[in-house]
Design a protein around this motif. Structure first.
Motif, PDB file in Angstrom:
ATOM      1  N   TYR A 169       0.235 -18.495  13.484  1.00  0.00           N
ATOM      2  CA  TYR A 169       0.307 -19.846  12.928  1.00  0.00           C
ATOM      3  C   TYR A 169      -0.886 -20.152  12.041  1.00  0.00           C
ATOM      4  CZ  TYR A 169      -2.851 -21.441  16.694  1.00  0.00           C
ATOM      5  OH  TYR A 169      -3.897 -21.599  17.550  1.00  0.00           O
ATOM      6  N   ARG A 190      -3.858 -17.590  11.842  1.00  0.00           N
ATOM      7  CA  ARG A 190      -4.350 -16.966  13.064  1.00  0.00           C
ATOM      8  C   ARG A 190      -3.251 -16.021  13.537  1.00  0.00           C
ATOM      9  NH1 ARG A 190      -6.685 -18.603  17.763  1.00  0.00           N
ATOM     10  NH2 ARG A 190      -7.554 -16.605  17.182  1.00  0.00           N
ATOM     11  N   HIS A 195      -3.093 -18.230  24.988  1.00  0.00           N
ATOM     12  CA  HIS A 195      -4.377 -18.679  25.542  1.00  0.00           C
ATOM     13  C   HIS A 195      -4.296 -18.575  27.057  1.00  0.00           C
ATOM     14  CE1 HIS A 195      -6.108 -20.634  21.910  1.00  0.00           C
ATOM     15  NE2 HIS A 195      -4.845 -20.842  21.590  1.00  0.00           N
TER      16      HIS A 195
HETATM   17  C1  BEZ Z   1      -6.261 -22.011  18.499  1.00  0.00           C
HETATM   18  O1  BEZ Z   1      -5.311 -22.577  18.988  1.00  0.00           O
HETATM   19  O2  BEZ Z   1      -6.513 -20.919  18.911  1.00  0.00           O
HETATM   20  C2  BEZ Z   1      -7.101 -22.619  17.416  1.00  0.00           C
HETATM   21  C3  BEZ Z   1      -6.527 -23.513  16.518  1.00  0.00           C
HETATM   22  C4  BEZ Z   1      -7.306 -24.081  15.510  1.00  0.00           C
HETATM   23  C5  BEZ Z   1      -8.651 -23.746  15.418  1.00  0.00           C
HETATM   24  C6  BEZ Z   1      -9.195 -22.852  16.316  1.00  0.00           C
HETATM   25  C7  BEZ Z   1      -8.418 -22.283  17.335  1.00  0.00           C
END
Ligand code: BEZ
Ligand code: FE
Length: 260
Positions: A169, A190, A195
């Motif tokens: 995303y 990313r 997570h």
């Molecule tokens: C994340 O969900 O991993 C994320 C999203 C935006 C900035 C940093 C991390």
């Protein structure tokens, strides 16, 4: 008047570094005013953490506080989409129903003690992720908790969670940080990830992310948080007794560092 010596030292160092930068870059007054205007916009848009993320500072500070451990699972930043009160799941653990859009994913592994190798039975896991349209529940107004949950490993440390494969995303790019990325020729992607938080009494709490081999963005994550030991294969398997539909399997073992 009381003074904060630590803050004074930090401000002094930042000031010295900026003075050096003005000379090294031969910075004009107009350019400095543009910097200040940009930072004002970042503040108004509440994007300072996002700025820290894309500058690699969030990951750097996290690594500095939690240096890579030779034996325990590597940690990673929490990111902005964690919620402390995710739903507690009932077994068999599912983050998504059968009709959830996306490729079914079985996320499974074992939690062990990084020093002794013994099971950490009953370790508490929390998983949160984006949906198939690349959004976290908190980005969807009124959605409520979705694709996030808490559950326990069994007495032998084993866990198994049914969910979907998250997609890569783009971080929010409609504000000043997104514009900055565009101007300096960087993308906002990313790689796909889950997570994960894992904890148990007597162990250091682990916060990390799990990535998947073959993802096109592994080498250029816009927040620079990919670590080789957190990238695992996704195995495609047919329907079976374990799950009556074709699915991907992500095996990820977690080694927790005991508190000494
Ligand atoms: C994340 O969900 O991993 C994320 C999203 C935006 C900035 C940093 C991390
Ligand atoms: Fe994320």
């Amino acid at each position: 008047m009381a003074s904060d010596a630590r803050l004074a030292e930090g401000i002094g160092r930042i000031t010295d570094a900026l003075h050096t930068l003005v000379v090294d870059l031969d910075l004009s007054r107009e350019e400095w005013m543009r910097v200040l205007a940009f930072l004002t916009e970042v503040g108004k848009a509440d994007e300072f953490i996002l700025l820290s993320d894309v500058l690699g500072l969030s990951v750097f500070v996290d690594e500095y506080a939690n240096p890579t451990d030779e034996i325990a699972t590597t940690g990673n930043v929490q990111g902005p989409f964690y919620l402390p009160d995710a739903p507690v799941l009932d077994p068999p653990y599912r983050l998504a129903g059968e009709d959830e859009p996306g490729e079914p994913l079985l996320f499974a592994g074992r939690v062990t003690d990084a020093v002794t190798g013994e099971a950490v039975g009953g370790a508490l896991l929390e998983v949160w992720q984006a949906d198939d349209s690349a959004l976290y529940d908190v980005q969807v107004p009124g959605a409520g908790p979705h694709l996030r949950g808490r559950f326990a490993a069994d007495r032998e440390g084993w866990f198994e969670l049914r969910t979907i494969v998250p997609p890569p995303y783009e971080i929010p790019k409609d504000g000043p940080v997104g514009r900055l990325l565009e101007v300096i020729g960087r993308h906002a992607w990313r790689p796909a990830h889950l997570h994960l938080k894992v904890g148990h009494d007597g162990y250091r709490q682990l916060t990390t992310m799990v990535y998947f081999e073959g993802d096109p963005w592994l080498g250029s994550d816009t927040i620079g948080s990919v670590k080789a030991s957190l990238v695992v294969p996704l195995e495609r398997v047919p329907a079976s007794e374990r799950w009556d539909r074709p699915h991907a399997v992500c095996s990820f073992d977690v080694k927790l560092r005991p508190l000494s």
